[in-house]
Design a protein around this motif. Sequence first.
Motif, PDB file in Angstrom:
ATOM      1  N   GLN A  83      48.313  42.015  40.706  1.00 46.45           N
ATOM      2  CA  GLN A  83      49.040  42.383  39.499  1.00 46.45           C
ATOM      3  C   GLN A  83      48.959  43.877  39.183  1.00 46.45           C
ATOM      4  O   GLN A  83      49.512  44.338  38.184  1.00 46.45           O
ATOM      5  N   GLY A  84      48.250  44.643  40.016  1.00 45.40           N
ATOM      6  CA  GLY A  84      48.099  46.068  39.742  1.00 45.40           C
ATOM      7  C   GLY A  84      47.198  46.339  38.566  1.00 45.40           C
ATOM      8  O   GLY A  84      47.337  47.355  37.872  1.00 45.40           O
ATOM      9  N   THR A 121      42.754  49.741  34.343  1.00 44.41           N
ATOM     10  CA  THR A 121      43.974  50.403  34.806  1.00 44.41           C
ATOM     11  C   THR A 121      45.079  49.365  34.891  1.00 44.41           C
ATOM     12  O   THR A 121      44.898  48.313  35.500  1.00 44.41           O
ATOM     13  N   ILE A 122      46.214  49.644  34.261  1.00 42.84           N
ATOM     14  CA  ILE A 122      47.374  48.764  34.340  1.00 42.84           C
ATOM     15  C   ILE A 122      48.450  49.426  35.195  1.00 42.84           C
ATOM     16  O   ILE A 122      48.554  50.648  35.252  1.00 42.84           O
ATOM     17  N   TRP A 343      54.743  48.754  28.939  1.00 41.28           N
ATOM     18  CA  TRP A 343      54.797  47.738  27.902  1.00 41.28           C
ATOM     19  C   TRP A 343      53.617  46.780  27.988  1.00 41.28           C
ATOM     20  O   TRP A 343      53.314  46.058  27.034  1.00 41.28           O
ATOM     21  N   LYS A 344      52.905  46.787  29.116  1.00 45.29           N
ATOM     22  CA  LYS A 344      51.723  45.942  29.264  1.00 45.29           C
ATOM     23  C   LYS A 344      50.493  46.553  28.582  1.00 45.29           C
ATOM     24  O   LYS A 344      49.471  45.883  28.453  1.00 45.29           O
ATOM     25  N   GLY A 345      50.610  47.790  28.169  1.00 46.51           N
ATOM     26  CA  GLY A 345      49.462  48.510  27.631  1.00 46.51           C
ATOM     27  C   GLY A 345      49.228  48.235  26.158  1.00 46.51           C
ATOM     28  O   GLY A 345      49.498  49.080  25.304  1.00 46.51           O
ATOM     29  N   VAL A 361      45.406  42.565  28.515  1.00 47.74           N
ATOM     30  CA  VAL A 361      45.486  41.929  29.836  1.00 47.74           C
ATOM     31  C   VAL A 361      44.089  41.472  30.263  1.00 47.74           C
ATOM     32  O   VAL A 361      43.895  40.348  30.745  1.00 47.74           O
ATOM     33  N   ASP A 362      43.097  42.324  30.070  1.00 47.13           N
ATOM     34  CA  ASP A 362      41.720  41.974  30.404  1.00 47.13           C
ATOM     35  C   ASP A 362      41.262  40.781  29.570  1.00 47.13           C
ATOM     36  O   ASP A 362      40.669  39.823  30.080  1.00 47.13           O
ATOM     37  N   GLY A 363      41.543  40.824  28.277  1.00 47.92           N
ATOM     38  CA  GLY A 363      41.131  39.740  27.397  1.00 47.92           C
ATOM     39  C   GLY A 363      41.809  38.422  27.717  1.00 47.92           C
ATOM     40  O   GLY A 363      41.179  37.355  27.715  1.00 47.92           O
ATOM     41  N   MET A 364      43.100  38.468  28.007  1.00 48.38           N
ATOM     42  CA  MET A 364      43.843  37.247  28.284  1.00 48.38           C
ATOM     43  C   MET A 364      43.424  36.612  29.612  1.00 48.38           C
ATOM     44  O   MET A 364      43.263  35.393  29.710  1.00 48.38           O
ATOM     45  N   THR A 365      43.252  37.413  30.641  1.00 42.60           N
ATOM     46  CA  THR A 365      42.877  36.852  31.936  1.00 42.60           C
ATOM     47  C   THR A 365      41.479  36.242  31.879  1.00 42.60           C
ATOM     48  O   THR A 365      41.236  35.178  32.458  1.00 42.60           O
ATOM     49  N   ALA A 366      40.560  36.898  31.168  1.00 37.94           N
ATOM     50  CA  ALA A 366      39.214  36.339  31.012  1.00 37.94           C
ATOM     51  C   ALA A 366      39.263  35.070  30.171  1.00 37.94           C
ATOM     52  O   ALA A 366      38.595  34.078  30.478  1.00 37.94           O
ATOM     53  N   GLY A 367      40.065  35.096  29.097  1.00 45.22           N
ATOM     54  CA  GLY A 367      40.181  33.930  28.234  1.00 45.22           C
ATOM     55  C   GLY A 367      40.760  32.726  28.942  1.00 45.22           C
ATOM     56  O   GLY A 367      40.309  31.589  28.759  1.00 45.22           O
ATOM     57  N   LYS A 368      41.765  32.953  29.793  1.00 45.18           N
ATOM     58  CA  LYS A 368      42.410  31.853  30.511  1.00 45.18           C
ATOM     59  C   LYS A 368      41.460  31.177  31.500  1.00 45.18           C
ATOM     60  O   LYS A 368      41.593  29.985  31.788  1.00 45.18           O
ATOM     61  N   LYS A 369      40.509  31.949  32.040  1.00 54.09           N
ATOM     62  CA  LYS A 369      39.545  31.361  32.961  1.00 54.09           C
ATOM     63  C   LYS A 369      38.663  30.336  32.236  1.00 54.09           C
ATOM     64  O   LYS A 369      38.340  29.278  32.766  1.00 54.09           O
TER      65      LYS A 369
END
Length: 383
Positions: A83-84, A121-122, A343-345, A361-369
Amino acid sequence: MNSTAAGAWTTSATFTPSSVPGGSQQYIEAVRQYQQARNELAQGDSPTVDQALAGKTRATLIRASLHAEGADLIDLAAQSSQQGFNRTSVALTQDDVLVSFNAGTNQVTVHANVKETVRTTIEAGTANEETSDDSSVLARAFVFDAATGRTGLLRSQAAGADRPEGRAGEVNALPTGTSVPSLPGDAVPLPVDQNGYPVETAGARHSDTVAAAVNRPAIATWAVNNAHSEPYDFDNDCANFASKALYHGGGVKMAVPPGALGALTKRQDPRWWYQSWPRRYLSSYSWSAAHNFYLHFVKTRGRASWVSSWANVRVGDLLLIDWHGNNVFGHVSVVSKKSSKSWKGVYYAQHQPTYQWRSLVDGMTAGKKKYPKTKVYAIRVNW
């Protein structure tokens, strides 16, 4: 008054602490090495758990726990690369460390304030690449089994997670007689894929003009400036912190109950207020609990509107987190920064744990796990 309840102080029976088997230092070192190894896996620095454990002097104490988490961390690193998105821990320390031993359960607990600086980094490798640093503080307890033959880390949890909630449970309860409603049709979560990464296109850029009644940039400024210094009034302090940012930073006016002492007896009403008199901190449930916060600003009073796209999120907006996909909001944060490139920032400040500019993005990916049904909604307070 203590952190979880109000009442007179009492004196306990005499308590004689037990010495930690083998000494405290091995457990302190194990906690540090456990966190380092987790970061190596999540960042893609170590492709396997065994490689992350290589050279760790306390590997025996953390091996089983790290193997249990390893697959998810390795998967997270692979997804992030695709996802970069890069997440790098650039500083990690433990302060205010206390080690205790419970002879009855044969468990050693390391209590510590974990302080970490993370660089995210996004859109790495593109013209929209952006890097941001954030420092967080989280009080945690690391529980080890100290019994002979099975010594090792059992779990890591937020400090206080194993004690009665007390006052925190009180304010986070729904008002008496309140059923959990379905959300209105215009309540659309910020779109993400099944792993928590943004999926929408950039769309139109938003305007940062603000309503005369609310100074939204000042909401974010207050949250950033006070994230690490403002005391926690509750164990679960996220809504209380967001309310303070709205009131002290943005100039959002309280909705106070009528009558000289109304505030003392109407904590479950649809208003929004707090006071530090007489002698202790009091607040409406809407001030101090995430779902009640939503009920006041959106459902009951209509003081806020929904923001349904990443591109249109603004600094000073609020993020409402539904951890279980059941339309109950269990967390609230303040949008503290918005990228001028991508826009992802979207970045946020909060309490529990403490952040100033954590990447969504960091919060959402960790939360989804941890909570696969997690949804994040954005609202904008207008008066």
